[in-house]
Design a protein around this motif. Structure first.
Motif, PDB file in Angstrom:
ATOM      1  N   ASP A  54      10.488  -8.122  -2.153  1.00  0.00           N
ATOM      2  CA  ASP A  54       9.840  -9.416  -1.857  1.00  0.00           C
ATOM      3  C   ASP A  54       8.383  -9.182  -1.473  1.00  0.00           C
ATOM      4  OD1 ASP A  54       9.495 -12.097  -1.481  1.00  0.00           O
ATOM      5  OD2 ASP A  54      10.257 -12.087   0.589  1.00  0.00           O
ATOM      6  N   ILE A  55       7.652  -8.553  -2.423  1.00  0.00           N
ATOM      7  CA  ILE A  55       6.239  -8.222  -2.192  1.00  0.00           C
ATOM      8  C   ILE A  55       5.437  -8.730  -3.377  1.00  0.00           C
ATOM      9  CG2 ILE A  55       4.550  -6.362  -1.881  1.00  0.00           C
ATOM     10  CD1 ILE A  55       6.798  -4.636  -0.728  1.00  0.00           C
ATOM     11  N   TYR A  83       0.827  -1.205   0.000  1.00  0.00           N
ATOM     12  CA  TYR A  83       0.000   0.000   0.000  1.00  0.00           C
ATOM     13  C   TYR A  83       0.863   1.258   0.000  1.00  0.00           C
ATOM     14  CZ  TYR A  83      -3.660  -3.351   0.997  1.00  0.00           C
ATOM     15  OH  TYR A  83      -4.525  -4.412   0.914  1.00  0.00           O
ATOM     16  N   SER A  84       2.027   1.195   0.638  1.00  0.00           N
ATOM     17  CA  SER A  84       2.960   2.326   0.613  1.00  0.00           C
ATOM     18  C   SER A  84       3.444   2.563  -0.815  1.00  0.00           C
ATOM     19  CB  SER A  84       4.163   2.057   1.523  1.00  0.00           C
ATOM     20  OG  SER A  84       3.763   1.575   2.769  1.00  0.00           O
ATOM     21  N   TRP A  85       3.843   1.459  -1.484  1.00  0.00           N
ATOM     22  CA  TRP A  85       4.292   1.576  -2.873  1.00  0.00           C
ATOM     23  C   TRP A  85       3.157   2.084  -3.773  1.00  0.00           C
ATOM     24  CZ3 TRP A  85       9.128   1.159  -4.761  1.00  0.00           C
ATOM     25  CH2 TRP A  85      10.102   0.571  -3.959  1.00  0.00           C
ATOM     26  N   ALA A  86       1.981   1.543  -3.591  1.00  0.00           N
ATOM     27  CA  ALA A  86       0.834   1.976  -4.402  1.00  0.00           C
ATOM     28  C   ALA A  86       0.536   3.454  -4.172  1.00  0.00           C
ATOM     29  CB  ALA A  86      -0.395   1.139  -4.072  1.00  0.00           C
ATOM     30  N   GLY A 123       6.899   7.202 -11.894  1.00  0.00           N
ATOM     31  CA  GLY A 123       6.032   6.172 -11.325  1.00  0.00           C
ATOM     32  C   GLY A 123       6.381   4.787 -11.843  1.00  0.00           C
ATOM     33  N   LEU A 124       6.699   4.683 -13.144  1.00  0.00           N
ATOM     34  CA  LEU A 124       7.070   3.383 -13.714  1.00  0.00           C
ATOM     35  C   LEU A 124       8.431   2.910 -13.205  1.00  0.00           C
ATOM     36  CD1 LEU A 124       5.767   3.812 -17.364  1.00  0.00           C
ATOM     37  CD2 LEU A 124       4.965   2.147 -15.691  1.00  0.00           C
ATOM     38  N   GLU A 164      11.196  -0.833  -9.406  1.00  0.00           N
ATOM     39  CA  GLU A 164      11.865  -1.089  -8.118  1.00  0.00           C
ATOM     40  C   GLU A 164      11.035  -2.032  -7.255  1.00  0.00           C
ATOM     41  OE1 GLU A 164      13.262   2.230  -5.756  1.00  0.00           O
ATOM     42  OE2 GLU A 164      13.609   3.401  -7.582  1.00  0.00           O
ATOM     43  N   LEU A 165       9.725  -1.851  -7.290  1.00  0.00           N
ATOM     44  CA  LEU A 165       8.825  -2.682  -6.487  1.00  0.00           C
ATOM     45  C   LEU A 165       8.951  -4.159  -6.865  1.00  0.00           C
ATOM     46  CD1 LEU A 165       6.438  -3.235  -4.571  1.00  0.00           C
ATOM     47  CD2 LEU A 165       4.894  -2.448  -6.381  1.00  0.00           C
TER      48      LEU A 165
END
Length: 733
Positions: free
Chosen positions: A162-163, A133-136, A151-152, A157-158
């Motif tokens: 390990d998510i 949710y932080s990344w989003a 953003g891309l 990076e995301l």
């Protein structure tokens, strides 16, 4: 980054237009009447409802006493004030919530929503632990503020974290791909959707359809829709929008109908508005109005957005009655606060020549920005009200509305259209002295046209030099105007050089050069240019042949003009009003009434007889051929006589010795407010000679000064003839 280097796939738009939507056939049916719109009555407004609004103090009372993360969430989620957000942030740090995943995610979302992207990144960078949710939240903030590339990069990076990626992240990524027009990157995202098994998710599929549509890959968008196990209205609306974005409006209409037939989903207002707007934007004006009527019959009331999209169609069709109906509906439903709707109404009244209503809309309802000022200026200029247009232009600065190049172009081109060529050039010089304003190709094209009409070669060359400095001489619009200017100044070599420098020639540019050679009576070069034009894959059109005809008539090759007209009739080209007018001129100069009558018959079949210029040419032809009765009938058929047609009839009266009748017509012209020119006065003075009315002739001669018409040798010769016939030789001397 990689996204920027990706090229969008080419879009193939079918040129085939399916049958019309039910108002007659498209071939040979002539103009069709717009459907009356069955607008429903306005519903009685209910009393206002007041949503509970939490004040800053109410928000902060939630922080009195012991607090947990949910209390912060309750404050931060609706928060739209960055100052309040900072206070809550400080309170959270003071209470030991530094590094708290949930609270800090809410904080960065709040900062993103408030437009404080730096603060959002600061929170994100300092987070010891980040969840999906932080990344989003941070990726969504980049998207909302137009930083799609950043953003891309974060999305990439995301993927190294390990998510596991959840479905709600992909619609955000798809929007960033469409924002960058990166269809290949979008296809990679599509592959990831399949990999993470989110293809059955309706929200993700809808985002895919939207992305493919905006990136110009309509076939991919349709394939996604067809493969969906479950579809909702958003799915269908997305593919409808994709069809419209790619110019496939009839296909969009098919999907509107399929929505009900295949999935039993009734199209909603969004569906209808998208299709109506698509037809209007692509120039299918009558069909757009038909669809609006159909939508209302289906039980949907148009909103401001629907009406704003259909008003341009109403304007282009010049449907004043329909425009007033829509105006009434807008007033009843309180849409007058919408600037797009108001500007649309101004444009409707402008195009329908109801300048008074347009001015009322502008003065009392319009948000007076640059667009509104420009629209109203054009309305005045098209109606010949030059002083009002100039006053409005000057008012922009007084009202703090910045004039752009478009504003200057509107006034300059309006001056040129009203034959105010010298004032147009003076305005151009004022524009050059204006700080921060740079002329564009439309500016230069307009002022070069002014030079062409003035046959001012020196000024034309100066503007040509300026166009070269600005790098605009190779523009088709400027280049075509330069070719025309040099041609009218009989410098065909310079016209050819200007033509050779045009980067992307079009049919208009070719026509300008052919017209130049035709005017200069270089027939062999005209034939050579026609061959070159065809070699460049440009087919000569009616304007090409008209320019050659004009050259024949101007240079006295009347027989050649008649032969060319016969050739045109046997081809697929349909002669227009301008063609007929020139052929009638050639007929009158040849003195061949039989050919003239054939042209007259053709003009009747083509419904050109009431055209003011055709009428004037017919009057001239019949008068010179000795048939005054036919000349009078042709004059009476003209729908809206102007000075050209009045002059033709006055000349006919003078030619046939009907002085009294000519004088009566002249008086009627003055009463109607038509401003006479030197031709008008020469004809009426000739009528006075035939009628023997010395006093009236002297009065009309003195009247010339009132209309700023300077007497020429021909006018003085008429007066000498008039006075001599009345034995007033002293007066003639």
């Amino acid at each position: 980054m990689a996204a920027r280097t990706l090229e969008p796939l080419p879009v193939t738009v079918s040129p085939t237009k399916p049958p019309s939507l039910g108002r007659g056939s498209g071939d040979g049916a002539g103009p069709r009447k717009a459907t009356a719109i069955p607008f429903p009555r306005a519903r009685r407004a209910r009393g206002p409802t007041h949503a509970a609004q939490l004040s800053h103090r109410t928000h902060l009372t939630l922080l009195d006493g012991p607090v947990d993360s949910y209390a912060y969430a309750a404050i931060l989620e609706p928060c739209g004030c960055p100052n309040l957000g900072r206070q809550v942030h400080g309170h959270a740090l003071k209470c030991g919530f530094r590094g708290h995943e949930f609270v800090e995610t809410k904080l960065l979302q709040m900062y993103g929503k408030c437009g404080r992207l730096d603060d959002a990144f600061r929170v994100f960078d300092e987070m010891p632990e980040r969840n999906l949710y932080s990344w989003a939240g941070i990726i969504g903030a980049c998207l909302d503020h137009g930083f799609s590339e950043e953003g891309l990069l974060l999305f990439r990076e995301l993927q190294l974290e390990d998510i596991e990626l959840e479905f709600f992240l992909f619609p955000i990524a798809m929007k960033m791909c469409s924002g960058l027009d990166a269809v290949e990157l979008g296809r990679q995202m599509h592959g990831m959707v399949i990999k993470y098994q989110h293809l059955s998710n309706i929200y993700v599929c809808n985002a895919l359809i939207d992305m493919y549509g905006k990136c110009g890959s309509l076939e991919d968008a349709k394939r996604v829709l067809e493969s969906m196990p479950q579809r909702d209205r958003v799915s269908w609306n997305s593919v409808i929008t994709a069809c419209i974005a790619n110019g496939m409006v009839y296909e969009a209409l098919e999907y509107l109908e399929k929505m009900l037939r295949l999935d039993s989903l009734v199209p909603n207002l969004v569906s209808w508005s998208a299709v109506i707007g698509g037809f209007a934007q692509n120039g299918y004006d009558e069909e757009a109005i038909d669809l609006l009527a159909r939508m209302i019959i289906e039980g949907f009331e148009p909103n401001a957005r629907t009406l704003a999209s259909v008003l341009p169609s109403c304007a282009r069709l010049r449907e004043l009655k329909l425009g007033r109906e829509i105006h009434g509906y807008i007033t009843r439903h309180k849409f007058m606060s919408n600037s797009y709707v108001v500007n649309g109404l101004v444009d409707v009244y402008r195009r329908c020549r109801d300048v008074r209503s347009a001015a009322n809309m502008f003065e009392y309802f319009s948000v007076q920005n640059e667009v509104a000022y420009n629209t109203m200026m054009v309305a005045y200029l098209e109606n010949g009200e030059i002083s009002k247009a100039r006053a409005l232009f000057n008012r922009m600065e007084q009202q703090g509305v910045k004039k752009s190049t478009i504003s200057w172009n509107s006034l300059i081109s309006g001056y040129v259209d009203n034959s105010l060529f010298r004032p147009a050039l003076e305005l151009y010089l004022c524009m050059l002295s204006e700080e921060g304003i740079q002329p564009d190709s439309f500016t230069l094209g307009s002022v070069v046209t002014a030079c062409a009409n003035m046959a001012s070669l020196r000024q034309g060359k100066e503007i040509h030099s300026h166009a070269i400095v600005l790098g605009l001489h190779s523009s088709p619009f400027v280049g075509g105007a330069l070719v025309e200017m040099y041609s009218k100044c009989h410098d065909i070599i310079a016209a050819q050089l200007a033509f050779d420098q045009v980067a992307e020639r079009d049919t208009t540019t070719w026509n300008a050069l052919i017209s130049g050679y035709s005017r200069c009576d270089e027939i062999e070069n005209v034939r050579r240019l026609l061959e070159r034009m065809k070699q460049d894959d440009f087919e000569p059109n009616i304007y090409t042949w008209n320019s050659i005809l004009a050259g024949y008539v101007e240079n006295g090759h009347h027989d050649s003009a008649m032969i060319l007209f016969s050739d045109m009739q046997s081809s697929s080209l349909r002669p227009d009003a301008y063609t007929i007018a020139m052929i009638l001129t050639a007929s009158s100069r040849l003195g061949t009434m039989d050919r003239g009558k054939q042209c007259h018959a053709y003009s009747i079949r083509s419904e050109y007889e009431s055209d003011v210029y055709i009428g004037a040419a017919l009057v001239d032809m019949y008068a010179k051929s000795g048939s005054f009765v036919h000349a009078m009938r042709a004059y009476d058929k003209i729908a809206n006589p102007n000075l050209v047609s009045h002059n033709a009839m006055l000349t006919a009266y003078a030619t046939h010795g009907l002085g009294e009748e000519g004088i009566s017509l002249f008086r009627r012209i003055l009463v109607e407010g038509c401003k006479p020119d030197h031709v008008t006065f020469l004809s009426v003075l000739s009528c006075c000679v035939h009628a023997g009315t010395v006093e009236t002739g002297c009065h009309f001669f003195d009247l010339m000064a009132c209309y700023n018409v300077k007497p020429t040798l021909k006018h003085y010769t008429c007066m000498v003839d008039l006075l001599s016939r009345a034995a007033q030789l002293s007066g003639s001397i």
